[in-house]
Design a protein around this motif. Structure first.
Motif, PDB file in Angstrom:
ATOM      1  N   ILE A 150       0.874  -1.222  -0.030  1.00  0.00           N
ATOM      2  CA  ILE A 150      -0.322   0.365   0.435  1.00  0.00           C
ATOM      3  C   ILE A 150       0.910   1.193  -0.058  1.00  0.00           C
ATOM      4  O   ILE A 150       1.627   1.553   0.839  1.00  0.00           O
ATOM      5  CB  ILE A 150      -0.918   0.121   1.160  1.00  0.00           C
ATOM      6  N   ASN A 151       1.346   1.847  -1.295  1.00  0.00           N
ATOM      7  CA  ASN A 151       1.981   2.844  -1.358  1.00  0.00           C
ATOM      8  C   ASN A 151       1.360   4.350  -0.339  1.00  0.00           C
ATOM      9  O   ASN A 151       0.633   5.183  -0.986  1.00  0.00           O
ATOM     10  CB  ASN A 151       2.310   3.452  -3.114  1.00  0.00           C
ATOM     11  N   LEU A 152       1.880   4.466   0.687  1.00  0.00           N
ATOM     12  CA  LEU A 152       1.030   5.965   1.352  1.00  0.00           C
ATOM     13  C   LEU A 152       1.779   7.126   0.351  1.00  0.00           C
ATOM     14  O   LEU A 152       1.773   7.924   0.910  1.00  0.00           O
ATOM     15  CB  LEU A 152       1.803   5.764   2.581  1.00  0.00           C
ATOM     16  N   ALA A 153       2.684   6.685  -0.036  1.00  0.00           N
ATOM     17  CA  ALA A 153       3.572   8.277  -0.543  1.00  0.00           C
ATOM     18  C   ALA A 153       2.464   8.554  -1.727  1.00  0.00           C
ATOM     19  O   ALA A 153       2.543   9.578  -3.010  1.00  0.00           O
ATOM     20  CB  ALA A 153       5.027   8.131  -1.130  1.00  0.00           C
ATOM     21  N   HIS A 154       1.308   7.498  -2.410  1.00  0.00           N
ATOM     22  CA  HIS A 154       0.886   8.541  -3.691  1.00  0.00           C
ATOM     23  C   HIS A 154      -0.100   9.364  -3.696  1.00  0.00           C
ATOM     24  O   HIS A 154       0.324   9.924  -4.936  1.00  0.00           O
ATOM     25  CB  HIS A 154      -0.824   7.120  -3.783  1.00  0.00           C
ATOM     26  N   GLY A 155      -0.425  10.354  -2.594  1.00  0.00           N
ATOM     27  CA  GLY A 155      -1.301  11.348  -2.652  1.00  0.00           C
ATOM     28  C   GLY A 155      -0.056  12.291  -3.447  1.00  0.00           C
ATOM     29  O   GLY A 155       0.164  13.467  -4.054  1.00  0.00           O
ATOM     30  N   ASP A 156       0.864  12.001  -2.694  1.00  0.00           N
ATOM     31  CA  ASP A 156       1.981  13.024  -2.589  1.00  0.00           C
ATOM     32  C   ASP A 156       2.541  13.238  -4.554  1.00  0.00           C
ATOM     33  O   ASP A 156       3.014  13.979  -5.161  1.00  0.00           O
ATOM     34  CB  ASP A 156       3.449  12.731  -2.153  1.00  0.00           C
ATOM     35  N   LEU A 157       2.951  11.723  -5.200  1.00  0.00           N
ATOM     36  CA  LEU A 157       2.341  11.792  -6.025  1.00  0.00           C
ATOM     37  C   LEU A 157       1.396  12.593  -7.359  1.00  0.00           C
ATOM     38  O   LEU A 157       2.427  13.291  -8.175  1.00  0.00           O
ATOM     39  CB  LEU A 157       2.954  10.386  -6.400  1.00  0.00           C
ATOM     40  N   VAL A 158       0.711  12.636  -6.899  1.00  0.00           N
ATOM     41  CA  VAL A 158      -0.643  13.258  -7.429  1.00  0.00           C
ATOM     42  C   VAL A 158      -0.468  14.028  -7.233  1.00  0.00           C
ATOM     43  O   VAL A 158      -0.385  16.043  -7.973  1.00  0.00           O
ATOM     44  CB  VAL A 158      -1.627  12.903  -6.924  1.00  0.00           C
ATOM     45  N   MET A 164       0.459  18.209 -10.220  1.00  0.00           N
ATOM     46  CA  MET A 164      -0.132  19.256  -9.593  1.00  0.00           C
ATOM     47  C   MET A 164       0.583  20.539  -9.551  1.00  0.00           C
ATOM     48  O   MET A 164       0.759  21.136 -10.537  1.00  0.00           O
ATOM     49  CB  MET A 164      -0.544  19.416  -8.024  1.00  0.00           C
ATOM     50  N   TYR A 165       1.830  20.080  -9.118  1.00  0.00           N
ATOM     51  CA  TYR A 165       2.680  21.291  -9.398  1.00  0.00           C
ATOM     52  C   TYR A 165       4.126  21.344 -10.528  1.00  0.00           C
ATOM     53  O   TYR A 165       4.142  21.889 -10.933  1.00  0.00           O
ATOM     54  CB  TYR A 165       3.834  21.053  -7.813  1.00  0.00           C
ATOM     55  N   GLY A 166       3.632  20.142 -10.788  1.00  0.00           N
ATOM     56  CA  GLY A 166       4.500  20.351 -12.320  1.00  0.00           C
ATOM     57  C   GLY A 166       3.366  20.948 -13.201  1.00  0.00           C
ATOM     58  O   GLY A 166       4.236  21.811 -14.226  1.00  0.00           O
ATOM     59  N   ALA A 167       1.761  20.538 -13.614  1.00  0.00           N
ATOM     60  CA  ALA A 167       0.938  21.187 -13.997  1.00  0.00           C
ATOM     61  C   ALA A 167       1.569  23.029 -13.876  1.00  0.00           C
ATOM     62  O   ALA A 167       1.116  23.747 -14.781  1.00  0.00           O
ATOM     63  CB  ALA A 167      -0.419  21.277 -14.403  1.00  0.00           C
ATOM     64  N   MET A 207       6.959  11.165 -15.183  1.00  0.00           N
ATOM     65  CA  MET A 207       6.336  10.472 -13.717  1.00  0.00           C
ATOM     66  C   MET A 207       6.739   8.774 -14.246  1.00  0.00           C
ATOM     67  O   MET A 207       6.377   8.381 -13.121  1.00  0.00           O
ATOM     68  CB  MET A 207       5.107  10.952 -13.574  1.00  0.00           C
ATOM     69  N   PHE A 208       6.388   8.062 -15.180  1.00  0.00           N
ATOM     70  CA  PHE A 208       6.855   7.173 -15.324  1.00  0.00           C
ATOM     71  C   PHE A 208       7.696   6.583 -15.202  1.00  0.00           C
ATOM     72  O   PHE A 208       8.081   5.853 -14.536  1.00  0.00           O
ATOM     73  CB  PHE A 208       6.428   6.439 -16.593  1.00  0.00           C
ATOM     74  N   LEU A 209       8.978   7.417 -15.704  1.00  0.00           N
ATOM     75  CA  LEU A 209      10.483   7.119 -15.340  1.00  0.00           C
ATOM     76  C   LEU A 209      10.733   7.212 -14.347  1.00  0.00           C
ATOM     77  O   LEU A 209      11.785   6.578 -13.400  1.00  0.00           O
ATOM     78  CB  LEU A 209      11.190   8.033 -16.366  1.00  0.00           C
ATOM     79  N   GLY A 210      10.539   8.355 -13.321  1.00  0.00           N
ATOM     80  CA  GLY A 210      10.616   8.283 -11.998  1.00  0.00           C
ATOM     81  C   GLY A 210       9.928   7.197 -11.392  1.00  0.00           C
ATOM     82  O   GLY A 210      10.799   6.902 -10.657  1.00  0.00           O
ATOM     83  N   ALA A 266       2.450   7.366 -13.048  1.00  0.00           N
ATOM     84  CA  ALA A 266       2.201   8.053 -13.901  1.00  0.00           C
ATOM     85  C   ALA A 266       0.353   8.343 -13.568  1.00  0.00           C
ATOM     86  O   ALA A 266       0.521   9.424 -14.423  1.00  0.00           O
ATOM     87  CB  ALA A 266       2.536   7.561 -15.152  1.00  0.00           C
ATOM     88  N   LEU A 267       0.456   7.337 -13.642  1.00  0.00           N
ATOM     89  CA  LEU A 267      -1.648   7.666 -13.603  1.00  0.00           C
ATOM     90  C   LEU A 267      -1.426   9.032 -12.226  1.00  0.00           C
ATOM     91  O   LEU A 267      -2.509   9.308 -12.000  1.00  0.00           O
ATOM     92  CB  LEU A 267      -2.239   6.355 -12.673  1.00  0.00           C
ATOM     93  N   ALA A 268      -1.161   8.865 -11.332  1.00  0.00           N
ATOM     94  CA  ALA A 268      -1.091   9.893 -10.294  1.00  0.00           C
ATOM     95  C   ALA A 268      -0.424  10.950 -10.323  1.00  0.00           C
ATOM     96  O   ALA A 268      -1.003  12.290 -10.522  1.00  0.00           O
ATOM     97  CB  ALA A 268      -0.172   9.420  -9.531  1.00  0.00           C
ATOM     98  N   GLY A 269       0.341  10.599 -11.306  1.00  0.00           N
ATOM     99  CA  GLY A 269       0.594  12.450 -11.673  1.00  0.00           C
ATOM    100  C   GLY A 269      -0.107  12.959 -13.270  1.00  0.00           C
ATOM    101  O   GLY A 269      -0.357  14.549 -12.576  1.00  0.00           O
ATOM    102  N   ALA A 270      -1.173  12.188 -14.137  1.00  0.00           N
ATOM    103  CA  ALA A 270      -2.211  12.785 -14.662  1.00  0.00           C
ATOM    104  C   ALA A 270      -3.070  12.746 -13.768  1.00  0.00           C
ATOM    105  O   ALA A 270      -3.449  14.075 -14.354  1.00  0.00           O
ATOM    106  CB  ALA A 270      -2.387  11.315 -15.388  1.00  0.00           C
ATOM    107  N   ALA A 271      -3.214  12.277 -12.345  1.00  0.00           N
ATOM    108  CA  ALA A 271      -4.551  13.097 -12.261  1.00  0.00           C
ATOM    109  C   ALA A 271      -4.467  14.405 -11.533  1.00  0.00           C
ATOM    110  O   ALA A 271      -5.458  15.404 -11.342  1.00  0.00           O
ATOM    111  CB  ALA A 271      -5.115  11.811 -11.057  1.00  0.00           C
ATOM    112  N   GLY A 272      -3.527  14.295 -11.006  1.00  0.00           N
ATOM    113  CA  GLY A 272      -2.729  15.601 -10.554  1.00  0.00           C
ATOM    114  C   GLY A 272      -2.944  16.391 -11.152  1.00  0.00           C
ATOM    115  O   GLY A 272      -2.999  17.657 -11.020  1.00  0.00           O
TER     116      GLY A 272
END
Lengths: 288, 322
Positions: free
Chosen positions: A35-43, A47-50, A72-75, A198-204
């Protein structure tokens, strides 16, 4: 009645973005059992990328997907390779604690770099909403909905039709059997974590024009993420989509018919109830 | 060095700074470290011995803080009594939470505690009649107290230091007692294999609920002390997820299910956090996250656990398993 339809529509629109965040988390859980607790931080990073590509280079947030999603995928693959891979054999609670540390690290690096100020992205086309059938639909949210649907559909097709997608589903269903069939579990995990990021980043990125940005926004998002994936059954992609839309609806209807102040509480109460009475999810598809 | 000697040494070390210096910054630093020691040790009772990773301990901290503040503001009950009642309030709140959340295991338990903590935080934020909502509660003055012929007026930080040192020592003593008690053995059995523990006749839910209540009591004391020391509480200060997570980190980085571990974790993380806070204002928790990751990766028994093992000349243990 108008209020009802209005909140129904805005519930589905936000719900589609929640679904996308949930899908990322649930795919990672399915394959790696973490369970990746950092998932929200990837979102939050998305957001900051955008935000920064809009402020610095005047790139429209929706176009910046093309830039940030591959990054984000690469990261994500690098994070898996250099940070996560050696931890996973330590067990579920170990990885939970580890990703909690990772989450705190990302959020505080963001806080340090960009301060705790609340920021917004102002788009010229965000001022007047569309009004189909008299229901107000903000254009950025409608665009986000369309793109989220397209991306989630593309992911679904990838998982259903390609060899790599099949390998991911096989590993998710039975890691040992998948390994015996010659699937390289390490490679599958790396790609999956990349996809999740990548999905988290895209959602952000899609959320950025409609929400306030601040470095600890991930805390609230991760909590919502859990509600979504537990509703749908941890590990189930279809469940996460349904759970996301359901949470969006519950929040927006709850805000109108119960109380704006307790809107978030409703989500958590539902979460607890599902966890207690149907730990395998409302739709009974996940494994607990 | 026997364990009793180690405890005595730590207590002496805790009492030393105020005798050596009246420097208020150092005292404040010491108070912060001891508060975190108390919180880390409280979390450790459940998380360390029973292996139940709670991400919701901020609930008990917040309940203790609000109870102490409200008892003083509404009923005029002096904070040192309120402190104890705050601990009891946190304990009471922990009982239904335990009965609900302990129906789940492993990561599912952790997620459920996080959800409960968020619900309680949102209630504290919105129940304005009781909690004053986001505005929070403020105490302007503290009643002075006569002790052994001297009047303590709480102007200096020294009395606060003594109070928190006593509370931290109490939590450490509880850890030591638990490690020797039958309940402690039950908890270790639960941590290692819950099904097997149940099979040999341990009432696992009862053992876990009792320990959560004990852990919540000490966490509530910490919350009460916080309100009393800072004279101000609001939901963001006493109920955040980050607070729960920091408690976990203190115990894990220091060393799980050890008496001294939380002290080491608190001294180490707090001093690094404070150093960073002085320079950069924000983001001082960067190192908490970093050290957490490093500890899980390289020191699965925490700093103290690994040190003790090295001193005893035993080989490195298996990583901490779930």
């Amino acid at each position: 009645m108008d209020t009802f339809f209005q909140s129904l529509v805005s519930g589905v629109l936000t719900g589609s973005l929640y679904a996308m965040i949930g899908v990322g988390l649930t795919v990672v859980f399915g394959v790696m059992r973490i369970i990746n607790l950092a998932h929200g931080d990837l979102v939050m990073l998305g957001m900051y990328g955008a935000f920064w590509s809009h402020v610095l280079w005047r790139i429209d947030p929706f176009i910046s997907l093309v830039l940030w999603v591959p990054l984000m995928f690469l990261g994500g693959t690098l994070v898996y390779r250099f940070l996560l891979r050696s931890i996973i054999p330590g067990g579920e609670l170990n990885t939970l604690l580890y990703t909690a540390g990772f989450s705190l690290l990302i959020a505080n690096v963001a806080l340090f770099s960009w301060t705790g100020d609340y920021r917004t992205i102002k788009l010229p086309y965000a001022i007047t909403p569309l009004r189909p059938f008299g229901i107000a639909v903000p254009i950025p949210l409608a665009l986000a909905f369309a793109l989220a649907t397209a991306i989630t559909l593309a992911l679904y097709l990838f998982l259903a039709r390609t060899d790599l997608g099949r390998a991911i589903r096989a590993t998710s269903q039975n890691p040992e059997a998948a390994a015996l069939m010659g699937i390289d579990a390490g490679r599958v995990s790396m790609v999956t974590f990349g996809l999740g990021s990548a999905l988290a980043g895209a959602a952000g990125i899609l959320l950025a024009p409609s929400l306030y940005l601040y470095p600890t926004v991930g805390e609230i998002l991760i909590a919502k993420c859990f509600v979504i994936v537990v509703l749908g059954g941890l590990g189930s992609v279809a469940g996460a989509i349904a759970g996301g839309i359901l949470l969006g609806l519950v929040e927006s209807l709850g805000a109108v018919y119960v109380s704006v102040a307790y809107k978030d509480t409703i989500g958590f109460v539902i979460f607890l109830l599902v966890l207690l009475f149907r730990p395998s999810g409302l739709f009974g598809v996940g494994k607990s | 060095m026997s364990r009793a000697a180690a405890v005595a040494l730590v207590v002496i070390l805790m009492m030393a700074p105020p005798l050596l210096t009246a420097n208020s910054f150092l005292l404040h630093l010491g108070i912060t470290m001891l508060l975190w020691t108390l919180l880390g040790a409280s979390w450790n009772l459940l998380g360390g011995f029973a292996g139940q990773v709670s991400f919701g301990h901020a609930t008990f901290f917040g309940v203790g803080a609000y109870a102490t503040m409200l008892l003083y503001l509404r009923l005029g009950l002096a904070p040192w009594y309120g402190l104890a009642l705050g601990g009891l309030a946190a304990m009471l709140v922990s009982l239904p939470i335990g009965l609900i959340c302990f129906r789940l295991r492993g990561p599912y338990f952790s997620l459920s505690t996080l959800a409960v903590a968020e619900i309680v935080r949102l209630v504290a934020l919105n129940w304005e009649a009781l909690t004053n909502g986001p505005v929070g509660l403020l105490i302007t003055g503290l009643p002075s107290v006569a002790l052994g012929g001297r009047v303590i007026n709480w102007e200096s930080k020294l009395p606060f230091y003594c109070v928190i040192a006593a509370l931290a020592a109490l939590a450490m003593a509880a850890t030591r007692q638990l490690s020797r008690a039958r309940l402690g053995a039950y908890l270790v059995a639960i941590r290692e294999d819950e099904d097997a523990a149940e099979a040999i006749g341990i009432d696992t839910v009862r053992a876990k609920v009792l320990t959560l209540a004990l852990s919540a009591f000490f966490t509530g004391l910490g919350g009460g002390f916080y309100g009393f020391y800072y004279r101000y509480v609001d939901p963001d200060a006493v109920f955040p997820i980050a607070l729960s997570v920091e408690m976990v980190f203190i115990a894990v980085v220091g060393g799980l299910s050890t008496v001294v571990g939380p002290v080491i974790g608190a001294v180490f993380l707090t001093s690094i956090g404070e150093l960073f806070r002085e320079r950069f204002q924000v983001g001082h928790l960067i190192f908490y996250g970093l050290f957490m990751m490093l500890a899980i990766r390289y020191l699965p028994e925490g700093i103290w656990g690994s040190l003790r093992r090295a001193l005893a000349g035993r080989p490195r243990a298996e990583p901490w398993r779930s």
